[in-house]
Design a protein around this motif. Structure first.
Motif, PDB file in Angstrom:
ATOM      1  N   GLY A  88      -4.518   0.427 -12.232  1.00 56.76           N
ATOM      2  CA  GLY A  88      -3.271   0.664 -12.115  1.00 56.76           C
ATOM      3  C   GLY A  88      -2.455   0.953 -11.014  1.00 56.76           C
ATOM      4  O   GLY A  88      -1.211   0.635 -10.882  1.00 56.76           O
ATOM      5  N   GLN A  89      -3.109   1.500 -10.196  1.00 60.87           N
ATOM      6  CA  GLN A  89      -2.551   1.760  -8.840  1.00 60.87           C
ATOM      7  C   GLN A  89      -2.321   0.628  -8.192  1.00 60.87           C
ATOM      8  O   GLN A  89      -1.291   0.307  -7.330  1.00 60.87           O
ATOM      9  N   HIS A  90      -3.067  -0.667  -8.249  1.00 62.03           N
ATOM     10  CA  HIS A  90      -2.675  -1.818  -7.489  1.00 62.03           C
ATOM     11  C   HIS A  90      -1.639  -2.418  -8.174  1.00 62.03           C
ATOM     12  O   HIS A  90      -0.691  -3.180  -7.606  1.00 62.03           O
ATOM     13  N   GLU A  91      -1.486  -2.310  -9.408  1.00 64.17           N
ATOM     14  CA  GLU A  91      -0.204  -2.686 -10.278  1.00 64.17           C
ATOM     15  C   GLU A  91       0.856  -1.986  -9.752  1.00 64.17           C
ATOM     16  O   GLU A  91       1.961  -2.645  -9.465  1.00 64.17           O
ATOM     17  N   VAL A  92       0.912  -0.761  -9.573  1.00 70.29           N
ATOM     18  CA  VAL A  92       2.052  -0.259  -9.001  1.00 70.29           C
ATOM     19  C   VAL A  92       2.279  -0.639  -7.529  1.00 70.29           C
ATOM     20  O   VAL A  92       3.498  -0.794  -7.136  1.00 70.29           O
ATOM     21  N   ILE A  93       1.434  -0.708  -6.789  1.00 71.39           N
ATOM     22  CA  ILE A  93       1.681  -1.576  -5.198  1.00 71.39           C
ATOM     23  C   ILE A  93       2.162  -2.562  -5.531  1.00 71.39           C
ATOM     24  O   ILE A  93       3.314  -3.158  -4.874  1.00 71.39           O
ATOM     25  N   ALA A  94       1.785  -3.869  -6.543  1.00 70.26           N
ATOM     26  CA  ALA A  94       2.379  -5.095  -6.476  1.00 70.26           C
ATOM     27  C   ALA A  94       3.748  -4.947  -7.089  1.00 70.26           C
ATOM     28  O   ALA A  94       4.872  -5.596  -6.500  1.00 70.26           O
TER      29      ALA A  94
END
Length: 580
Positions: free
Chosen positions: A102-108
């Motif tokens: 989920g944090q990588h989705e936030v980055i994107a």
């Protein structure tokens, strides 16, 4: 002017404060190329961030799919595995991994909204602004070029008119000075008209000179304004535009790093959670859980009795009669059950058992009864809570009739009361069974200790007589009767009649023999009883359901627990079969 520009350039390099209008007054084309490169760089950087965002999304998706793939499926056979600390730690790791994705989705998402969208919009604005500035620059350039063309044109016209006036004057002077010219020629060539023509040429030359001077003054003025006012102003705006572009790139690169830095604390927490999950694994606890899961509560088998074949034939005949009587009694019961063997095996595979779990080993039976009793107590508590809530509601209705009818609560209260009585009776029933199995386990434990203390005689020899195998508890939770009692009952139930209600199928060939490690009472239809150390024929191996099909006599067959026997698979075992 040039010395001032040289000084300005040195100041520019020293103070990092430069003016394109002063330093690059003659670099219009290069500035156009440079600003175009700046826009292309901005677009390339935007594309880079976009591809990075897509990578983050793809990575997050793969991580989520991986976490989902190994998550516990609802009502799956793997659910039982999560009683171990390793399985629970793995589940915690999967949950943390899902949050990590989920944090990588936030980055994107942040890269897309804070950089990609902003830079795309800014690029379009920058293109429009750059087009406007260079349009003004080209118009100023066109103006100075037109002024230069006018100056050049007036200059060439002035030069031409001056040459024509000189030629006319030179010709007139030549004619006037020639002594050989006749009077008629002089009158003809030096007429008033020729003189006026020469004067006109001089006047035209003078006018061209004045026009040339005017255009020269105009051009110098335009040129000064072009290089000291218009171009510096336009180039200054282009410089500001370019510096804003560079500043926007700097800010975007800073945001690019901050986007990822902001999620690092949460990513760190996810990693800390994975570390905590790993530290929660307890090898000793898992070992204890294995014992809790598979402990049967049985005692190891006793010593095998010595069989003296040197005794008289009378005893052999007695034993043969006993075995025949037992076989005859079981043959009568099995002849009726034989057609139902396949159906009974299916029911065993489906896990149908006794309500009191007497088909389970003692320790497992105790756990099942305790778990069932806990569930019943939870249901009782839930019903009691509902009863209390309804009672309070009824009291409120009695005190405030306008809120509702108190009598409308009575049917539901009656229903809950009946349900409570039923649950309490069921709880008492399971408490009785639980008390019974705990008593048996306690008695068996004390008997085991007593047997171990008296296992060897004073001389260290193993006793020849041992009835432990016949009196110990069988894995189905019941106790076998005393051998003498069993023999008496079998002789009483012996019958010489053969029951032929059902046609028997073709008997299956034997594939080996087996020895009973524990006594087993076949209480369910389709099973067969056996005594400890008894030898039986094997006619069908375990198919994975925990049951093996055996035969005692030609028409006495059934299923016994695979864990209760020791297999001797041998195609030639039938001829060596003996009854013990």
């Amino acid at each position: 002017m040039h010395s001032n520009r040289g000084l300005s350039r040195r100041n520019c390099l020293d103070t990092m404060s430069c003016s394109w209008g002063t330093e690059l007054w003659d670099q219009f084309d290069n500035l156009e190329k440079h600003t175009q490169w700046g826009i292309e760089f901005l677009e390339r950087y935007t594309k880079f961030v976009k591809e990075r965002s897509e990578i983050e999304l793809s990575y997050a998706k793969q991580i989520r799919n991986l976490s989902k793939k190994y998550q516990l499926k609802k009502n799956s056979k793997e659910e039982e595995e999560f009683k171990y600390t390793t399985s629970r730690a793995f589940l915690m790791t999967l949950n943390e991994l899902n949050d990590y994705a989920g944090q990588h989705e936030v980055i994107a998402e942040n890269l897309s909204t804070q950089i990609i969208a902003e830079l795309s919009r800014y690029t379009q604005e920058l293109k429009a602004e750059r087009k406007s500035h260079f349009h003004d620059g080209r118009r100023a350039q066109q103006h100075i070029e037109n002024s230069w063309k006018q100056l050049e044109s007036s200059k060439r016209r002035f030069e031409r008119d001056c040459k024509e006036a000189d030629r006319a004057q030179h010709y007139f002077d030549k004619m006037d000075a020639d002594i050989n010219v006749t009077k008629a020629d002089v009158e003809k060539r030096c007429s008033l008209k020729a003189k006026q023509q020469a004067q006109m040429r001089h006047q035209v030359a003078e006018d061209s000179k004045n026009e040339y001077l005017t255009y020269l003054q105009k051009f110098n003025k335009d040129q000064h304004e072009h290089y000291y006012a218009l171009i510096p102003h336009i180039f200054q705006r282009i410089q500001e535009m370019e510096e804003r572009r560079v500043g926007r790139v700097r800010e975007s690169m800073r945001v690019y790093t901050e986007v990822e830095r902001k999620v690092l604390p949460i990513v760190s927490k996810c990693l800390d959670g994975m570390t905590k999950a790993a530290e929660s694994i307890e090898p000793k606890m898992d070992s204890k859980q294995v014992v809790e899961s598979y402990k049967s509560g049985f005692e190891p088998p006793g010593d095998v009795e010595f069989e003296d074949y040197s005794v008289s034939m009378k005893r052999a005949v007695s034993e043969s009669s006993f075995l025949n009587a037992r076989g005859e009694s079981r043959r009568r019961s099995r002849s009726k059950l034989w057609p139902l063997l396949k159906r009974n095996k299916l029911s065993l595979k489906l896990g149908t058992g006794q309500e009191d779990y007497s088909h389970l080993p003692p320790e497992q039976r105790r756990k099942k009864l305790q778990a069932k009793l806990n569930d019943i107590n939870k249901d009782i508590q839930k019903e009691m809570d509902q009863r209390d809530a309804l009672t309070k509601m009824k009291d409120v209705y009695i005190k405030n009739p306008h809120l509702g009818d108190p009598d409308s609560i009575d049917p539901r209260l009656e229903e809950i009361t009946q349900s409570l009585e039923k649950l309490q009776l069921e709880a008492q029933k399971f408490e009785g069974w639980l008390t019974e199995v705990e008593r048996k386990l306690l008695e068996k434990g004390s008997e085991s200790q007593r047997r171990q203390s008296s296992h060897f005689d004073s001389q260290g020899n193993t006793p020849l007589t041992n009835n432990y195998g016949q009196s110990r508890e069988s894995p189905d939770g019941s106790y076998t009767e005393d051998p003498s009692t069993e023999t008496t009952m079998q002789f009483k139930s012996r019958s010489t009649e053969f029951d032929e209600e059902f046609d028997e199928e073709e008997p299956l060939p034997t594939i080996g023999t087996c020895k009973a490690l524990y006594p087993f009472e076949g209480q369910n239809e389709g099973t067969i009883s056996m005594a400890e150390s008894e030898m039986l024929y094997v006619i069908e191996e375990d198919k994975g359901d925990g049951w093996t099909r055996v035969r005692r006599n030609e028409d006495e067959e059934g299923y016994v627990p695979t864990s209760y026997i020791k297999l001797f698979l041998d195609t030639n075992a039938k001829g060596a079969m003996t009854y013990i």
